[in-house]
Write a protein that holds these residues in place. Structure first.
Motif, PDB file in Angstrom:
ATOM      1  N   ARG A 299      33.088 -11.895  11.578  1.00 33.24           N
ATOM      2  CA  ARG A 299      31.875 -11.881  12.241  1.00 33.24           C
ATOM      3  C   ARG A 299      30.973 -13.346  11.945  1.00 33.24           C
ATOM      4  O   ARG A 299      30.991 -13.863  10.999  1.00 33.24           O
ATOM      5  N   PRO A 300      30.733 -13.956  13.101  1.00 31.04           N
ATOM      6  CA  PRO A 300      30.202 -15.228  13.180  1.00 31.04           C
ATOM      7  C   PRO A 300      28.738 -15.176  12.574  1.00 31.04           C
ATOM      8  O   PRO A 300      27.948 -14.112  12.729  1.00 31.04           O
ATOM      9  N   GLU A 301      28.324 -15.997  11.722  1.00 28.22           N
ATOM     10  CA  GLU A 301      26.802 -16.088  11.017  1.00 28.22           C
ATOM     11  C   GLU A 301      26.389 -17.665  11.207  1.00 28.22           C
ATOM     12  O   GLU A 301      26.918 -18.715  10.845  1.00 28.22           O
ATOM     13  N   VAL A 302      25.310 -17.633  12.256  1.00 23.16           N
ATOM     14  CA  VAL A 302      24.536 -18.827  12.480  1.00 23.16           C
ATOM     15  C   VAL A 302      24.159 -19.967  11.034  1.00 23.16           C
ATOM     16  O   VAL A 302      24.547 -20.865  11.135  1.00 23.16           O
ATOM     17  N   GLY A 303      23.897 -18.966  10.101  1.00 19.73           N
ATOM     18  CA  GLY A 303      23.459 -19.723   8.917  1.00 19.73           C
ATOM     19  C   GLY A 303      24.715 -20.393   8.320  1.00 19.73           C
ATOM     20  O   GLY A 303      24.602 -21.504   7.455  1.00 19.73           O
ATOM     21  N   GLU A 304      25.914 -19.849   8.402  1.00 21.03           N
ATOM     22  CA  GLU A 304      27.299 -20.488   7.919  1.00 21.03           C
ATOM     23  C   GLU A 304      27.560 -22.024   8.394  1.00 21.03           C
ATOM     24  O   GLU A 304      28.421 -22.702   8.008  1.00 21.03           O
ATOM     25  N   MET A 305      26.885 -22.141   9.662  1.00 26.73           N
ATOM     26  CA  MET A 305      27.098 -23.512  10.477  1.00 26.73           C
ATOM     27  C   MET A 305      26.256 -24.624  10.120  1.00 26.73           C
ATOM     28  O   MET A 305      26.383 -25.559  10.660  1.00 26.73           O
ATOM     29  N   GLU A 306      25.770 -24.545   8.958  1.00 26.99           N
ATOM     30  CA  GLU A 306      24.579 -25.432   8.842  1.00 26.99           C
ATOM     31  C   GLU A 306      25.254 -26.982   8.437  1.00 26.99           C
ATOM     32  O   GLU A 306      25.062 -28.083   8.809  1.00 26.99           O
ATOM     33  N   ARG A 307      26.396 -26.883   7.725  1.00 20.78           N
ATOM     34  CA  ARG A 307      26.992 -28.013   7.557  1.00 20.78           C
ATOM     35  C   ARG A 307      27.664 -28.704   8.507  1.00 20.78           C
ATOM     36  O   ARG A 307      27.606 -30.124   8.969  1.00 20.78           O
ATOM     37  N   VAL A 308      28.310 -27.891   9.638  1.00 21.09           N
ATOM     38  CA  VAL A 308      28.628 -28.478  11.090  1.00 21.09           C
ATOM     39  C   VAL A 308      27.219 -29.101  11.542  1.00 21.09           C
ATOM     40  O   VAL A 308      27.370 -30.147  12.214  1.00 21.09           O
ATOM     41  N   VAL A 309      26.194 -28.294  11.693  1.00 18.89           N
ATOM     42  CA  VAL A 309      24.998 -28.937  12.490  1.00 18.89           C
ATOM     43  C   VAL A 309      24.593 -30.037  11.731  1.00 18.89           C
ATOM     44  O   VAL A 309      24.353 -31.060  12.595  1.00 18.89           O
ATOM     45  N   ASP A 310      24.501 -30.284  10.306  1.00 25.11           N
ATOM     46  CA  ASP A 310      24.046 -31.387   9.936  1.00 25.11           C
ATOM     47  C   ASP A 310      24.869 -32.728  10.117  1.00 25.11           C
ATOM     48  O   ASP A 310      24.439 -33.995  10.404  1.00 25.11           O
ATOM     49  N   HIS A 311      26.337 -32.343  10.128  1.00 29.03           N
ATOM     50  CA  HIS A 311      27.022 -33.453  10.604  1.00 29.03           C
ATOM     51  C   HIS A 311      27.128 -33.801  11.864  1.00 29.03           C
ATOM     52  O   HIS A 311      27.128 -35.090  12.412  1.00 29.03           O
ATOM     53  N   LEU A 312      26.925 -32.983  12.805  1.00 22.56           N
ATOM     54  CA  LEU A 312      26.873 -33.168  14.173  1.00 22.56           C
ATOM     55  C   LEU A 312      25.663 -34.096  14.558  1.00 22.56           C
ATOM     56  O   LEU A 312      25.509 -35.036  15.094  1.00 22.56           O
ATOM     57  N   VAL A 332      26.131 -11.615  18.502  1.00 26.15           N
ATOM     58  CA  VAL A 332      25.766 -10.338  19.451  1.00 26.15           C
ATOM     59  C   VAL A 332      26.943  -9.879  19.973  1.00 26.15           C
ATOM     60  O   VAL A 332      26.926  -8.680  20.146  1.00 26.15           O
ATOM     61  N   HIS A 333      27.991 -10.559  20.530  1.00 25.49           N
ATOM     62  CA  HIS A 333      28.972 -10.035  21.231  1.00 25.49           C
ATOM     63  C   HIS A 333      29.982  -9.462  20.056  1.00 25.49           C
ATOM     64  O   HIS A 333      30.424  -8.234  20.549  1.00 25.49           O
ATOM     65  N   PHE A 334      30.128  -9.693  19.006  1.00 23.86           N
ATOM     66  CA  PHE A 334      31.119  -9.313  18.002  1.00 23.86           C
ATOM     67  C   PHE A 334      30.289  -7.644  17.686  1.00 23.86           C
ATOM     68  O   PHE A 334      30.945  -6.871  17.406  1.00 23.86           O
ATOM     69  N   ASP A 335      29.067  -7.845  17.593  1.00 26.59           N
ATOM     70  CA  ASP A 335      28.434  -6.394  16.992  1.00 26.59           C
ATOM     71  C   ASP A 335      28.533  -5.568  17.969  1.00 26.59           C
ATOM     72  O   ASP A 335      28.745  -4.590  17.946  1.00 26.59           O
ATOM     73  N   ALA A 336      28.638  -5.930  19.327  1.00 25.25           N
ATOM     74  CA  ALA A 336      28.403  -5.054  20.668  1.00 25.25           C
ATOM     75  C   ALA A 336      29.722  -4.528  20.568  1.00 25.25           C
ATOM     76  O   ALA A 336      29.943  -3.322  21.027  1.00 25.25           O
ATOM     77  N   ALA A 337      30.879  -5.170  20.467  1.00 23.28           N
ATOM     78  CA  ALA A 337      32.303  -4.819  20.443  1.00 23.28           C
ATOM     79  C   ALA A 337      32.618  -3.806  19.576  1.00 23.28           C
ATOM     80  O   ALA A 337      33.379  -2.910  19.652  1.00 23.28           O
ATOM     81  N   THR A 338      32.224  -4.415  18.339  1.00 22.99           N
ATOM     82  CA  THR A 338      32.694  -3.394  17.071  1.00 22.99           C
ATOM     83  C   THR A 338      31.988  -2.015  16.760  1.00 22.99           C
ATOM     84  O   THR A 338      32.601  -1.291  16.085  1.00 22.99           O
TER      85      THR A 338
END
Length: 343
Positions: A299-312, A332-338
């Motif tokens: 499941r993707p989590e927006v909060g897990e991408m902070e390192r990527v966001v900071d570097h970008l 949202v798509h993951f939750d809807a599917a599962t």
């Protein structure tokens, strides 16, 4: 809960790059998990991330295994023309190795050795910086797989741990993953950061030494994502849901028993996929130190991408709009599917 709808597009082509974290789509195809969801999937092996990116943006591919930063970089127009891309599922976590040539790695601890250098990646980074200061020019040439990749950012973070400036003290170049080991053995590069199995292959062949891992630097961070364009997702919601469910079922099957991981290793070793690159691995090494490759936690989590966001943001020298980040990595798509019941 609603019953799943039939896929609007039952015949799909997904792009992959030959790496261990292509396992979920490969096993889903070979093990019948796509077929169980009414999908007939062709896997297109690409050697370079830029080729895969371009084919996804052009609509040649329905979806693709993507480097975790690429959906955001593509959506921002930082990697090719602007193309709204979603990352509705995590295909793998961890799995990267930072490898140096024997010349630069001499005497360094292997990750998770009992010595301080094996437990703390900063120790080897400082050792590398001291050798660089002693040996001087030319600057070491270190390879990563793409400018918008966690490999690039983890390599920069490791160099920074040693007090080095990644833009001044070394030369950073991009190479396809499958070319890393040969380039190191031929002396065209001095080290690299790459996903498995290429780091362990370099170590097994004696051409390089693993001195740090992505699991040490960014523990359990999403490494690869399923990527689809926003337009494709809006036109094929039932197809995307079936794709997500098939990949989740594949991950569950892999986690059930060691014999499943041995079977998965044999599927990955087929010529259309990783072929001889798997020869040094007796099984699919999931969760084993020091690399800690994980194909769970999809499941993707927006909060897990902070390192990527900071570097970008630093790489582009602009603040990133939050709504773009949240759209790219929304669950949202993951939750809807599962949450749908199976037929």
């Amino acid at each position: 809960m609603s019953m799943p709808h039939a896929p609007e597009r039952p015949r799909l082509t997904l792009g992959i790059v030959p790496l261990l974290d292509a396992a979920l789509p490969i096993v889903a195809r070979e093990g019948g998990f796509f077929a169980a969801e009414g999908l007939e999937v062709t896997l297109s092996r690409e050697s370079a991330w830029s080729t895969l990116r371009d084919k996804l943006a052009a609509g040649i591919l329905d979806g693709a295994q993507l480097l975790a930063p690429l959906p955001l970089a593509m959506s921002l127009g930082a990697s090719g023309p602007p193309c709204d891309v979603l990352a509705p599922l995590v295909l793998g976590r961890n799995g990267n190795t930072l490898v140096l040539s024997p010349y630069w790695a001499e005497g360094m601890a292997a990750p998770l050795d009992d010595s301080p250098g094996g437990r703390d990646p900063a120790v080897n980074a400082r050792d590398f910086a001291e050798r660089l200061r002693r040996r001087g020019a030319p600057r070491p040439r270190l390879a990563m797989v793409h400018p918008f990749s966690s490999h690039h950012y983890q390599l920069r973070d490791w160099l920074t741990l040693g007090g080095l400036d990644p833009d001044r003290d070394v030369e950073l170049v991009a190479l396809p993953p499958s070319r890393m080991v040969e380039a190191l053995e031929q002396g065209r590069i001095d080290g690299f950061c790459v996903g498995e199995p290429w780091g362990s292959q370099a170590a097994q062949r004696g051409g390089g030494h693993v001195v740090a891992t992505g699991a040490q630097l960014w523990p359990d961070h999403p490494e690869k994502m399923l990527g689809v364009t926003r337009d494709w997702a809006e036109r094929h919601p039932a197809t995307l849901a079936a794709l997500i469910r098939a990949l989740v079922a594949t991950a569950d099957w892999l986690a059930e028993a060691p014999e499943h991981r041995r079977q998965a290793r044999d599927w990955l070793a087929l010529p259309p996929y990783l072929d001889r690159a798997m020869d040094h691995l007796p099984t699919l090494p999931l969760g084993e130190p020091p690399v800690e490759q994980r194909l769970t936690g999809l499941r993707p989590e927006v909060g897990e991408m902070e390192r990527v966001v900071d570097h970008l943001a630093r790489q582009l020298d602009v603040p990133l709009q939050r709504h773009v980040v949240e759209t790219c990595y929304s669950p949202v798509h993951f939750d809807a599917a599962t949450h749908q019941e199976r037929a």
